[in-house]
Design an enzyme around this catalytic site. Structure first.
Site, PDB file in Angstrom:
ATOM      1  N   ARG A 445     -35.941  27.928  32.255  1.00 26.54           N
ATOM      2  CA  ARG A 445     -34.640  27.389  31.872  1.00 26.54           C
ATOM      3  C   ARG A 445     -34.723  26.550  30.612  1.00 26.54           C
ATOM      4  NH1 ARG A 445     -32.728  23.956  36.750  1.00 26.54           N
ATOM      5  NH2 ARG A 445     -31.168  23.406  35.178  1.00 26.54           N
ATOM      6  N   ASP A 461     -26.391  26.284  36.315  1.00 27.76           N
ATOM      7  CA  ASP A 461     -26.923  27.080  37.413  1.00 27.76           C
ATOM      8  C   ASP A 461     -25.845  28.079  37.814  1.00 27.76           C
ATOM      9  OD1 ASP A 461     -27.275  27.607  40.488  1.00 27.76           O
ATOM     10  OD2 ASP A 461     -29.217  26.877  39.789  1.00 27.76           O
ATOM     11  N   ASP A 550     -35.163  18.530  37.344  1.00 30.19           N
ATOM     12  CA  ASP A 550     -34.138  17.612  36.851  1.00 30.19           C
ATOM     13  C   ASP A 550     -34.751  16.279  36.429  1.00 30.19           C
ATOM     14  OD1 ASP A 550     -31.723  19.098  37.062  1.00 30.19           O
ATOM     15  OD2 ASP A 550     -31.829  18.901  39.229  1.00 30.19           O
TER      16      ASP A 550
END
Length: 640
Positions: A445, A461, A550
């Site tokens: 990502r 997402d 995250d």
């Protein structure tokens, strides 16, 4: 009078340069560029964490000297120089690649961790044949004997001998064409323009992270001497703001003032400490000729504080840990190889510094998010949406349509990272839609894909749920804060006293320190940092524990900016249903929080906790005002 003022301004710039080099122990790693007094009305510096309301930036645009390639200097006592002793043809390509010789015999834990730090950095390569630089960590200080040369020594060509502490043994072996990065080198052995001088590092110096500098708001501090001059045999002569302009010589016609001599090994508590060379009497005459005390007495408190801030930045960026000293050494060598264009002076001398402004991304300051305001530019008005599709891998049709409806969307990239085959059809959109076949890793990502054509990235997402109005407003907020992360859902870190470590919570509270990257705007440069700057162990952690990703991305941005993220409003009807979590219709569980040791592992790798808490949430105008819905720009953000 005007001529005298111009000469005095020039002296202030020169003395400030000399002072910073002296305070940093003669460390010749950096091309410090100190400008003259800031011009009135000049724009504030960047980023804003340098107290912009109080001070003007230390390095204003146009004040730094132009970067020019200086010819290599001939070293003392030999014919070796940069052009003849280093083969740069092995270094073209993907930056500086370093091979580290494995340690022979028993080594200390500190040396082992240093080797591991280099091996986990972006410089490391496991193949000596593909390396530009071969590094030998000298263990002289530990063993008391000179280290033996490796078999592939090749007269030292393209080698670097790294000594963090002065070696007890003389250089009885032949260094040949090898560079030496050494703590406190002697004048006779140091080869200017070829070797690198390191600061003397105490044994207790932290390996990574390091404590930030302590800067008090009062500048100069009340009751502290203005100037201290080193004298012979470790003495110091001090003078305060009430001293005469010539306190250094008893033959001076003026009153010598309250200057006093005191013997101590550490630096005295003074605003400026000037350290002389090998002839203190010559330095005293030099100070008399330039009237340095008179110039310092007229320096404004704001300027003194700006100089102090610059020293704190240099300490934090390059000297606060052993790891930073080593990586700075390698960056300096890389600049020698690729020229000054690799890191212009502005990148070295302005936050966050050259170690966090990777030349593999760009060599122009205006391309980095934290230099936009300082360069008088701003990010472009378009963004790229990067939608990660992991298991179970359903195409995010509604999300694609909502994002494509934004007037600021330039392209949509779908990163397909699951075992299912790609769908044969995708929804028609007004913007280009590109499908990228991922490698089934969460770290995909944050890879710097060449297909991303804009500065701004909207990370999503496939299970996210956003409206077009939410996307539009969040992007406008990000344009005002392009160095930060702007997101919809937040989480917080805290210190768990009971367990003696950091904790993490996704509960909705007034304070937050992270935003979820499943729906957040940020600059594409952070993909480059994530991929090329993070230690391999942290990237592996993100792939093995996806809930840690995250935390890791927020750590990177906070470490660079010294600022918290920004929260923007999120539709209440979807927020109550926790739309960013997997599941079917109806109420859904909250996003799973990472395991406690996840955030502790990341904090240990960084060497400190960079996250900062905030209570700031930005809402659009007329969001809750009692006016007609037709007058509201972001109508879908209003409660139904």
């Amino acid at each position: 009078m005007q001529s005298w003022r111009r000469r005095k301004s020039l002296w202030l710039a020169l003395s400030a340069s000399w002072l910073l080099l002296v305070l940093l122990g003669g460390f010749s790693l950096l091309r410090l560029a100190l400008p003259p007094r800031p011009r009135p009305g000049a724009s504030q510096g960047w980023p804003r964490w340098l107290d912009a309301e109080l001070l003007q930036s230390f390095s204003q645009p146009g004040e730094l000297p132009e970067d020019a390639v200086s010819p290599p200097q001939a070293p003392h006592g030999g014919s070796c120089n940069w052009e003849s002793c280093f083969d740069t043809s092995k270094c073209r390509g993907d930056g500086l690649k370093v091979f580290v010789y494995p340690a022979v015999g028993t080594i200390s834990e500190t040396h082992r961790r240093i080797l591991a730090s280099i091996e986990g950095s972006r410089f490391y390569t496991f193949s000596p044949a593909g390396a530009c630089l071969l590094l030998l960590l000298s263990l002289d200080a530990q063993t008391g004997e000179c280290s033996s040369m490796p078999l592939q020594w090749n007269r030292g060509r393209n080698h670097l001998v790294l000594r963090l502490h002065p070696a007890p043994c003389p250089r009885t072996f032949q260094l040949g064409q090898a560079m030496v990065a050494e703590a406190s080198p002697t004048v006779d052995s140091f080869r200017p323009g070829f070797d690198v001088a390191l600061p003397f590092l105490p044994e207790a110096h932290p390996l990574r992270g390091g404590a930030p500098g302590q800067l008090r708001q009062h500048s100069p501090q009340p009751g502290v001497a203005l100037l201290a001059l080193e004298e012979e045999r470790g003495g110091w002569r001090t003078a305060d703001t009430g001293s005469s302009a010539c306190p250094w010589d008893g033959r001076c016609e003026q009153d010598p003032g309250p200057g006093q001599t005191q013997r101590q090994e550490t630096l005295p508590n003074a605003t400026f400490c000037l350290i002389s060379g090998h002839r203190p009497e010559a330095a005293s005459r030099f100070l008399q000729a330039l009237q340095v005390l008179a110039a310092l007495q007229e320096m404004s408190p704001a300027r003194v504080l700006a100089l102090r801030q610059q020293t704190q930045f240099l300490w934090d960026a390059y000297f606060s840990s052993v790891e930073k000293v080593i990586h700075t050494t390698l960056e300096v060598i890389q600049d020698r190889i690729f020229g000054t264009s690799a890191h212009p002076s502005l990148l070295w001398n302005s936050p966050p510094g050259a170690l966090l402004a990777l030349s593999t991304f760009s060599t122009s300051p205006q391309d980095f998010p934290f230099y936009y305001l300082q360069q008088g530019s701003r990010p472009e008005g378009r963004f790229s949406a990067l939608i990660w599709v992991g298991p179970p891998g359903q195409p995010p049709l509604k999300l694609i349509q909502a994002v494509a409806g934004s007037q600021h969307c330039a392209q949509i990239l779908v990163l397909w990272s699951n075992e299912r085959p790609l769908p044969s059809r995708w929804p028609e959109t007004a913007v280009p839609l590109t499908v990228i076949d991922g490698h089934r890793k969460v770290s995909d990502r944050f890879y710097p894909y060449s297909t991303i054509r804009t500065d701004a990235i909207l990370s999503l997402d496939a299970r996210s749920s956003l409206s077009t109005s939410e996307v539009d407003f969040a992007f406008l907020v990000w344009q005002s804060f392009p160095e930060r992360m702007v997101g919809f859902l937040t989480s917080s870190h805290f210190w768990d006293e009971a367990h003696g470590g950091w904790g993490y919570t996704a509960e909705r509270t007034n304070e937050f320190s992270m935003v979820l990257t499943t729906a957040a705007f940020y600059h594409r440069y952070y993909h480059t940092l994530f991929t090329h700057s993070l230690p391999k162990a942290l990237r592996t952690l993100a792939d093995e524990a996806p809930t840690c990703v995250d935390v890791l991305m927020n750590f990177i941005v906070a470490a660079v900016t010294k600022l918290p993220p920004i929260k923007v409003p999120y539709g209440k009807q979807r927020q109550e249903a926790a739309p960013l979590a997997p599941g079917g219709p109806g109420p859904r569980p909250k996003p799973p929080a990472p395991a406690p040791d996840c955030i502790n592992q990341i904090a240990a790798a960084f060497g400190h906790m960079p996250l900062l808490s905030s209570r700031l949430r930005l809402d659009p105008v007329l969001f809750k005002d009692p006016v007609s819905v037709q007058r509201k720009k972001y109508r879908s953000l209003e409660k139904p």
